[in-house]
Design a protein around this motif. Sequence first.
Motif, PDB file in Angstrom:
ATOM      1  N   MET A 149       0.854  -1.187   0.000  1.00  0.00           N
ATOM      2  CA  MET A 149       0.000   0.000   0.000  1.00  0.00           C
ATOM      3  C   MET A 149       0.893   1.240   0.000  1.00  0.00           C
ATOM      4  SD  MET A 149      -2.893  -1.449   2.673  1.00  0.00           S
ATOM      5  CE  MET A 149      -4.125  -0.185   2.340  1.00  0.00           C
ATOM      6  N   LYS A 150       1.118   1.787  -1.175  1.00  0.00           N
ATOM      7  CA  LYS A 150       2.089   2.844  -1.401  1.00  0.00           C
ATOM      8  C   LYS A 150       1.824   4.102  -0.570  1.00  0.00           C
ATOM      9  CE  LYS A 150       3.913   5.724  -5.204  1.00  0.00           C
ATOM     10  NZ  LYS A 150       3.397   7.032  -4.743  1.00  0.00           N
ATOM     11  N   GLN A 151       0.641   4.664  -0.687  1.00  0.00           N
ATOM     12  CA  GLN A 151       0.335   5.914   0.009  1.00  0.00           C
ATOM     13  C   GLN A 151       0.416   5.752   1.524  1.00  0.00           C
ATOM     14  OE1 GLN A 151      -3.471   7.195  -1.471  1.00  0.00           O
ATOM     15  NE2 GLN A 151      -2.618   8.011  -3.373  1.00  0.00           N
ATOM     16  N   GLU A 152      -0.039   4.606   2.018  1.00  0.00           N
ATOM     17  CA  GLU A 152      -0.011   4.363   3.465  1.00  0.00           C
ATOM     18  C   GLU A 152       1.420   4.213   3.966  1.00  0.00           C
ATOM     19  OE1 GLU A 152      -1.991   3.041   1.321  1.00  0.00           O
ATOM     20  OE2 GLU A 152      -4.058   3.324   2.029  1.00  0.00           O
ATOM     21  N   ALA A 153       2.283   3.557   3.167  1.00  0.00           N
ATOM     22  CA  ALA A 153       3.685   3.402   3.553  1.00  0.00           C
ATOM     23  C   ALA A 153       4.403   4.749   3.531  1.00  0.00           C
ATOM     24  CB  ALA A 153       4.385   2.416   2.618  1.00  0.00           C
ATOM     25  N   GLU A 154       4.114   5.558   2.516  1.00  0.00           N
ATOM     26  CA  GLU A 154       4.725   6.892   2.444  1.00  0.00           C
ATOM     27  C   GLU A 154       4.309   7.751   3.632  1.00  0.00           C
ATOM     28  OE1 GLU A 154       5.107   7.325  -2.434  1.00  0.00           O
ATOM     29  OE2 GLU A 154       3.376   8.153  -1.385  1.00  0.00           O
ATOM     30  N   LYS A 155       3.034   7.683   3.985  1.00  0.00           N
ATOM     31  CA  LYS A 155       2.557   8.468   5.123  1.00  0.00           C
ATOM     32  C   LYS A 155       3.219   8.001   6.417  1.00  0.00           C
ATOM     33  CE  LYS A 155      -1.646   9.805   7.607  1.00  0.00           C
ATOM     34  NZ  LYS A 155      -3.125   9.694   7.658  1.00  0.00           N
ATOM     35  N   ALA A 156       3.310   6.692   6.620  1.00  0.00           N
ATOM     36  CA  ALA A 156       3.924   6.161   7.842  1.00  0.00           C
ATOM     37  C   ALA A 156       5.392   6.519   7.930  1.00  0.00           C
ATOM     38  CB  ALA A 156       3.738   4.645   7.899  1.00  0.00           C
ATOM     39  N   SER A 157       6.075   6.614   6.783  1.00  0.00           N
ATOM     40  CA  SER A 157       7.507   6.933   6.796  1.00  0.00           C
ATOM     41  C   SER A 157       7.765   8.329   7.353  1.00  0.00           C
ATOM     42  CB  SER A 157       8.101   6.799   5.387  1.00  0.00           C
ATOM     43  OG  SER A 157       7.619   7.815   4.507  1.00  0.00           O
ATOM     44  N   ARG A 158       6.771   9.212   7.286  1.00  0.00           N
ATOM     45  CA  ARG A 158       6.909  10.553   7.856  1.00  0.00           C
ATOM     46  C   ARG A 158       7.122  10.507   9.371  1.00  0.00           C
ATOM     47  NH1 ARG A 158       5.173  15.398   5.813  1.00  0.00           N
ATOM     48  NH2 ARG A 158       4.665  15.483   3.593  1.00  0.00           N
ATOM     49  N   TYR A 159       6.601   9.480  10.012  1.00  0.00           N
ATOM     50  CA  TYR A 159       6.662   9.382  11.476  1.00  0.00           C
ATOM     51  C   TYR A 159       7.880   8.597  11.956  1.00  0.00           C
ATOM     52  CZ  TYR A 159       1.837  11.059  11.416  1.00  0.00           C
ATOM     53  OH  TYR A 159       0.697  11.820  11.230  1.00  0.00           O
ATOM     54  N   LEU A 160       8.774   8.244  11.044  1.00  0.00           N
ATOM     55  CA  LEU A 160       9.908   7.396  11.401  1.00  0.00           C
ATOM     56  C   LEU A 160      11.246   8.123  11.386  1.00  0.00           C
ATOM     57  CD1 LEU A 160       8.868   4.172   9.448  1.00  0.00           C
ATOM     58  CD2 LEU A 160       9.063   4.396  11.925  1.00  0.00           C
ATOM     59  N   HIS A 161      11.240   9.450  11.261  1.00  0.00           N
ATOM     60  CA  HIS A 161      12.494  10.191  11.153  1.00  0.00           C
ATOM     61  C   HIS A 161      13.363  10.059  12.401  1.00  0.00           C
ATOM     62  CE1 HIS A 161      10.842  11.569   7.494  1.00  0.00           C
ATOM     63  NE2 HIS A 161      10.097  12.540   7.982  1.00  0.00           N
ATOM     64  N   SER A 162      12.738   9.897  13.546  1.00  0.00           N
ATOM     65  CA  SER A 162      13.516   9.791  14.789  1.00  0.00           C
ATOM     66  C   SER A 162      13.642   8.357  15.289  1.00  0.00           C
ATOM     67  CB  SER A 162      12.874  10.658  15.886  1.00  0.00           C
ATOM     68  OG  SER A 162      11.543  10.249  16.136  1.00  0.00           O
ATOM     69  N   THR A 163      13.108   7.403  14.542  1.00  0.00           N
ATOM     70  CA  THR A 163      13.201   5.995  14.949  1.00  0.00           C
ATOM     71  C   THR A 163      14.595   5.453  14.687  1.00  0.00           C
ATOM     72  OG1 THR A 163      10.851   5.630  14.488  1.00  0.00           O
ATOM     73  CG2 THR A 163      12.255   3.681  14.603  1.00  0.00           C
ATOM     74  N   GLU A 164      15.161   4.786  15.670  1.00  0.00           N
ATOM     75  CA  GLU A 164      16.507   4.228  15.555  1.00  0.00           C
ATOM     76  C   GLU A 164      16.459   2.992  14.656  1.00  0.00           C
ATOM     77  OE1 GLU A 164      19.994   2.267  15.928  1.00  0.00           O
ATOM     78  OE2 GLU A 164      18.347   1.365  17.023  1.00  0.00           O
ATOM     79  N   LEU A 165      17.255   3.009  13.595  1.00  0.00           N
ATOM     80  CA  LEU A 165      17.248   1.914  12.618  1.00  0.00           C
ATOM     81  C   LEU A 165      18.541   1.103  12.612  1.00  0.00           C
ATOM     82  CD1 LEU A 165      15.606   3.707   9.548  1.00  0.00           C
ATOM     83  CD2 LEU A 165      14.510   2.166  11.185  1.00  0.00           C
ATOM     84  N   GLU A 166      19.516   1.512  13.380  1.00  0.00           N
ATOM     85  CA  GLU A 166      20.795   0.809  13.362  1.00  0.00           C
ATOM     86  C   GLU A 166      20.793  -0.410  14.272  1.00  0.00           C
ATOM     87  OE1 GLU A 166      23.016   1.606  11.210  1.00  0.00           O
ATOM     88  OE2 GLU A 166      21.911   3.381  10.550  1.00  0.00           O
TER      89      GLU A 166
END
Length: 328
Positions: A149-166
């Motif tokens: 679901m492209k639009q939903e994934a793009e929207k959710a990615s906005r809330y992940l800028h401070s999420t630790e991914l390492e």
Amino acid sequence: MSKQIASPSPVVSDKFAAPPFSNDSTGDCILRSSDGVHFKTHRLILSLASPVFNDMFGIPQGDRVECEIPVIDLTESSDTVLAMLQLFYPSTSPQIKSCKLAFDLINAADKYMLELSSLRPFLSEVFLDVETLKTNPLAVYALAWKLGMKQEAEKASRYLHSTELEGNWNKNYLLSTAGDANALLALWELRHRRELALDSFLESIPFSSYRCCRHPCLSFNEISKLRAAARQALLPAYPECADIRQFFNLREILTTPIDKARYLKGNTFGPNVRVASEPCTECRDVLNFPNPDLTNNRLQIVAKSIENFPHTIVWPEGKSSIFKSSSP
């Protein structure tokens, strides 16, 4: 010889689900969840909804008493079983309010060979709930990615800028739930683009308007601090700037004494980089003197710069939704 789906299991408790799956139901089959809740259902409806149940009910299991209602033990929780049955019965609709239930239901749909497109109308609450996006954005993003679901994934990615991914936990969680390493790569690529865009973002802001005429240029140290301030200010999903001085922490950055050795003389940032000097009282006065007309114009510039800044992932070409194209 009569047919049954399995040797009947005794009902070890009286814990039945609420109507229409209670013990008073006219059903001829009981599904028992992993946490011991009984759902009295109709074999005909289960057979029509799922090829797996249809095949199970067609397997001869030996003699049994005709009036005996078979009990089928399932590995799914009562929440998942209830949501699945609500998909089967026309008078009910599943209430999918959490990512965990959504993932469990998707796994159950795969196990029982259900049409996944039937789930889509009931997933909107998960994707539209701002509180879920704020508290558990990684799960929402993984769910959207798994479903394509492209639009939903793009929207959710906005809330992940401070999420630790390492760290291993978030990384492994995303890989296991989304089922695709590209979900993680897309987030890393977004952070790379955001870092590269910081310089052009800062160049678009008229910081010289907040200095006196004798000190219009920024030092290397000030630019470094402004990068950090901008990076922090742009972390929210939808950043807004109502006060430029507060947004960039200008009162602290542009009025703090800096060691002369930390300044450049036009080397890296060109002629706009000034030679070090003690904080200027005139610069401080300019920072503290509001000019509504200038401020409004500056706010429009910052708003436009924020709008043009990278906020969402780039959806990979060729990745499609698992739902049929005819689905809404």
